[in-house]
Design an enzyme around this catalytic site. Structure first.
Site, PDB file in Angstrom:
ATOM      1  N   GLY A  10       0.832  -1.215   0.000  1.00 33.51           N
ATOM      2  CA  GLY A  10       0.000   0.000   0.000  1.00 33.51           C
ATOM      3  C   GLY A  10       0.859   1.254   0.000  1.00 33.51           C
ATOM      4  CG  ASN A  32      -6.578  -7.484   0.689  1.00 32.33           C
ATOM      5  OD1 ASN A  32      -6.046  -6.461   0.232  1.00 32.33           O
ATOM      6  ND2 ASN A  32      -7.694  -7.458   1.370  1.00 32.33           N
ATOM      7  CB  SER A  34      -8.473  -4.937  -1.336  1.00 34.51           C
ATOM      8  OG  SER A  34      -7.840  -4.243  -0.266  1.00 34.51           O
ATOM      9  CG  LEU A  59      -3.831  -9.644   7.156  1.00 37.71           C
ATOM     10  CD1 LEU A  59      -3.370  -8.220   7.432  1.00 37.71           C
ATOM     11  CD2 LEU A  59      -2.916 -10.637   7.859  1.00 37.71           C
ATOM     12  CG  PHE A  81       1.204   0.037   7.098  1.00 32.43           C
ATOM     13  CD1 PHE A  81       2.429  -0.630   7.034  1.00 32.43           C
ATOM     14  CD2 PHE A  81       1.216   1.372   7.478  1.00 32.43           C
ATOM     15  CE1 PHE A  81       3.623   0.014   7.330  1.00 32.43           C
ATOM     16  CE2 PHE A  81       2.412   2.025   7.780  1.00 32.43           C
ATOM     17  CZ  PHE A  81       3.607   1.337   7.700  1.00 32.43           C
ATOM     18  CE  LYS A  85      -5.551   5.306   2.000  1.00 34.92           C
ATOM     19  NZ  LYS A  85      -4.483   6.239   1.764  1.00 34.92           N
ATOM     20  CB  SER A 125      -5.652   8.083  12.027  1.00 29.05           C
ATOM     21  OG  SER A 125      -6.156   9.277  11.477  1.00 29.05           O
ATOM     22  CE1 TYR A 150      -9.260   6.999   9.377  1.00 27.76           C
ATOM     23  CE2 TYR A 150      -8.904   4.781   8.550  1.00 27.76           C
ATOM     24  CZ  TYR A 150      -8.404   5.998   9.000  1.00 27.76           C
ATOM     25  OH  TYR A 150      -7.047   6.194   9.063  1.00 27.76           O
ATOM     26  CE  LYS A 154      -6.476   3.315  11.082  1.00 28.64           C
ATOM     27  NZ  LYS A 154      -5.515   2.216  10.806  1.00 28.64           N
ATOM     28  CG  ASN A 179      -4.037  15.290   6.719  1.00 25.03           C
ATOM     29  OD1 ASN A 179      -4.175  15.314   7.942  1.00 25.03           O
ATOM     30  ND2 ASN A 179      -5.064  15.376   5.888  1.00 25.03           N
ATOM     31  CG  ASN A 199      -6.968  11.315   1.253  1.00 24.32           C
ATOM     32  OD1 ASN A 199      -6.615  10.170   1.148  1.00 24.32           O
ATOM     33  ND2 ASN A 199      -7.669  11.755   2.293  1.00 24.32           N
TER      34      ASN A 199
HETATM   35  C1  WQD Z   1      -7.724  17.494   3.706  1.00 23.44           C
HETATM   36  C2  WQD Z   1      -8.386  18.855   3.580  1.00 23.44           C
HETATM   37  C3  WQD Z   1     -10.740  18.746   3.158  1.00 23.44           C
HETATM   38  C4  WQD Z   1     -10.468  16.912  -0.792  1.00 23.44           C
HETATM   39  C5  WQD Z   1      -7.865  12.107   5.960  1.00 23.44           C
HETATM   40  C6  WQD Z   1      -8.425  11.007   6.770  1.00 23.44           C
HETATM   41  C7  WQD Z   1      -7.612  10.825   8.019  1.00 23.44           C
HETATM   42  C8  WQD Z   1      -6.166  10.669   7.668  1.00 23.44           C
HETATM   43  C9  WQD Z   1      -5.673  11.833   6.841  1.00 23.44           C
HETATM   44  C10 WQD Z   1      -5.481   8.387   7.569  1.00 23.44           C
HETATM   45  C11 WQD Z   1      -9.737  18.936   4.280  1.00 23.44           C
HETATM   46  C12 WQD Z   1     -10.013  19.376   1.970  1.00 23.44           C
HETATM   47  C13 WQD Z   1     -10.152  17.446   0.440  1.00 23.44           C
HETATM   48  C14 WQD Z   1     -11.034  17.759  -1.789  1.00 23.44           C
HETATM   49  C15 WQD Z   1     -10.919  19.605  -0.282  1.00 23.44           C
HETATM   50  N1  WQD Z   1      -5.968   9.460   6.949  1.00 23.44           N
HETATM   51  N2  WQD Z   1     -10.379  18.784   0.673  1.00 23.44           N
HETATM   52  N3  WQD Z   1     -11.244  19.078  -1.509  1.00 23.44           N
HETATM   53  O1  WQD Z   1      -9.961  14.529   5.732  1.00 23.44           O
HETATM   54  O2  WQD Z   1      -7.913  15.722   6.724  1.00 23.44           O
HETATM   55  O3  WQD Z   1      -7.984  13.284   6.665  1.00 23.44           O
HETATM   56  O4  WQD Z   1      -6.498  11.894   5.683  1.00 23.44           O
HETATM   57  O5  WQD Z   1      -5.093   8.238   8.656  1.00 23.44           O
HETATM   58  O6  WQD Z   1      -8.075   9.686   8.672  1.00 23.44           O
HETATM   59  O7  WQD Z   1      -9.729  11.380   7.121  1.00 23.44           O
HETATM   60  O8  WQD Z   1      -7.730  14.526   4.527  1.00 23.44           O
HETATM   61  O9  WQD Z   1      -7.061  14.957   2.207  1.00 23.44           O
HETATM   62  O10 WQD Z   1      -9.463  14.260   2.659  1.00 23.44           O
HETATM   63  O11 WQD Z   1      -8.718  16.539   3.335  1.00 23.44           O
HETATM   64  O12 WQD Z   1     -11.123  20.808  -0.053  1.00 23.44           O
HETATM   65  O13 WQD Z   1     -11.350  17.326  -2.950  1.00 23.44           O
HETATM   66  O14 WQD Z   1      -8.648  19.114   2.191  1.00 23.44           O
HETATM   67  O15 WQD Z   1     -11.960  19.427   3.403  1.00 23.44           O
HETATM   68  O16 WQD Z   1      -9.890  20.236   4.822  1.00 23.44           O
HETATM   69  P1  WQD Z   1      -8.487  14.604   5.950  1.00 23.44           P
HETATM   70  P2  WQD Z   1      -8.261  15.009   3.103  1.00 23.44           P
END
Ligand code: WQD
Length: 337
Positions: A10, A32, A34, A59, A81, A85, A125, A150, A154, A179, A199
């Site tokens: 991953g 796996n 996926s 797993l 890992f 997510k 996280s 999710y 965690k 992040n 993301n």
């Molecule tokens: C970042 C910022 C959005 C997409 C996620 C997981 C968290 C962790 C980190 C694993 C936010 C903004 C996003 C878009 C946007 N992962 N955004 N337009 O939500 O902070 O956290 O990643 O551990 O568990 O939830 O990350 O990248 O989705 O968003 O404006 O098309 O970007 O609103 O402010 P997030 P993200």
């Protein structure tokens, strides 16, 4: 020494396999497939000159996990890992998340308790903090009720590990990522989001490449400097290196407690608009974006207090936001070429 990396093909897993190999560890990657591909093994080989042992299985199959550890009875440590997510997906399909993120963890831990001594690193996280009251966020900030299944998996995972540590020989370190972004500087491995990226950074790079028409910025009415939400964007290689340091801490029996927790971030918060500006600078092109409404479940602000990881692990994130974004852009261009 043999280290098992679940989810080893991953995004963060593959970068951690590279750093473990760079430190001379023998690595067994379980995946796996996926949310990854066997081609990642070639990328790892192109970086380190070695391929990890790879075993493809799920797993969630208890018998497969038991069989694996019966065959690999010389495991020095496990970095876990393997998990689903995507926050939004977890709301739509909670049972997939509880089965995948909890059952798999339980089956792996059951096998570790059979070993003389077990060293376990858990991929956690900053989501567990929800919207923390105080910035930057320290490890003893209160754990808020999870905003998604999710995030709940965690929190539950951390509790399971803590309970197990009390009555077994399993020593653990919980790493709470902020992040993760970017890709290996060689562009041999990186983030492979399947489908529409959830993301921010992969959506930005796909928009810049022309795969997406425009980026939607989710809200500019947050109480922040420019109204857009703030996060702590950490380069995936910095994150991977922290895992190797944490594993060595356990192997060298330097851990003070049986369960230790560390925030892994840069310690700097960046707003969505600041990320866009930084990306436009490193890619030397304008990004097409539009401000829209807030995304359900998003928090205003999260960035890490990194003192504990700096002072106890002796680890500090090295890459700047611009360097991280430049590596993500280089990767996007490479995989589309
Ligand atoms: C970042 C910022 C959005 C997409 C996620 C997981 C968290 C962790 C980190 C694993 C936010 C903004 C996003 C878009 C946007 N992962 N955004 N337009 O939500 O902070 O956290 O990643 O551990 O568990 O939830 O990350 O990248 O989705 O968003 O404006 O098309 O970007 O609103 O402010 P997030 P993200």
């Amino acid at each position: 020494m043999k280290i098992v990396v679940t989810g080893g093909l991953g995004f963060i897993g593959s970068h951690t396999v590279v750093e473990l190999q760079n430190e001379g560890f023998e690595v067994v990657a379980i995946d796996n497939l996926s949310n990854s591909s066997e081609k990642v093994l070639d990328g790892i080989f192109n970086i380190t000159g070695k391929k990890p042992i790879f075993e493809k299985f799920d797993l969630r199959e208890k018998s497969a996990v038991q069989d694996f550890f019966a065959r690999h009875n010389d495991v020095a440590g496990v970095i876990h890992f393997a998990a689903s997510k995507a926050v939004g997906e977890s709301v739509e399909n909670p049972l997939l998340y509880y089965e995948n993120n909890i059952n798999a963890l339980v089956y792996v831990l059951q096998e570790l308790t059979k070993l003389e001594k077990a060293n376990f690193i858990f991929s956690s996280s900053c989501t567990v903090y929800g919207q923390a009251e105080k910035m930057p966020i320290t490890e003893n900030a209160s754990i808020q009720p999870a905003m998604s299944p999710y995030g709940n998996t965690k929190q539950i995972g951390e509790e399971i590990i803590t309970d197990v540590a009390k009555v077994t020989n399993v020593n653990s370190i919980l790493l709470r990522y902020f992040n993760p972004i970017g890709s290996h500087p060689t562009a041999e491995i990186g983030e492979l989001p399947l489908g529409v990226p959830q993301n921010l950074v992969p959506f930005i790079t796909q928009t810049a490449f022309g795969l997406r028409e425009k980026l939607s910025v989710y809200g500019d009415d947050y109480p922040t400097s420019d109204g857009t939400a703030v996060r702590d964007y950490i380069h995936v290689v910095d994150l991977a290196k922290a895992h190797v340091i944490a594993m060595k801490r356990l192997l060298d029996k330097k851990n003070i407690e049986k369960v230790e927790t560390f925030n892994l971030g840069t310690g700097t918060g960046s707003s969505v608009l600041e990320v866009i500006t930084a990306f436009e600078k490193v890619s030397n092109q304008k990004l097409n974006y539009q401000i829209v409404g807030r995304r359900e479940g998003d928090i205003t602000e999260a960035y890490a207090n990194t003192d504990k990881a700096n002072n106890i692990l002796g680890w500090k994130a090295q890459s700047t936001l611009e360097e991280s974004l430049a590596s993500a852009w280089k990767w996007e261009q490479k995989i589309r070429s």
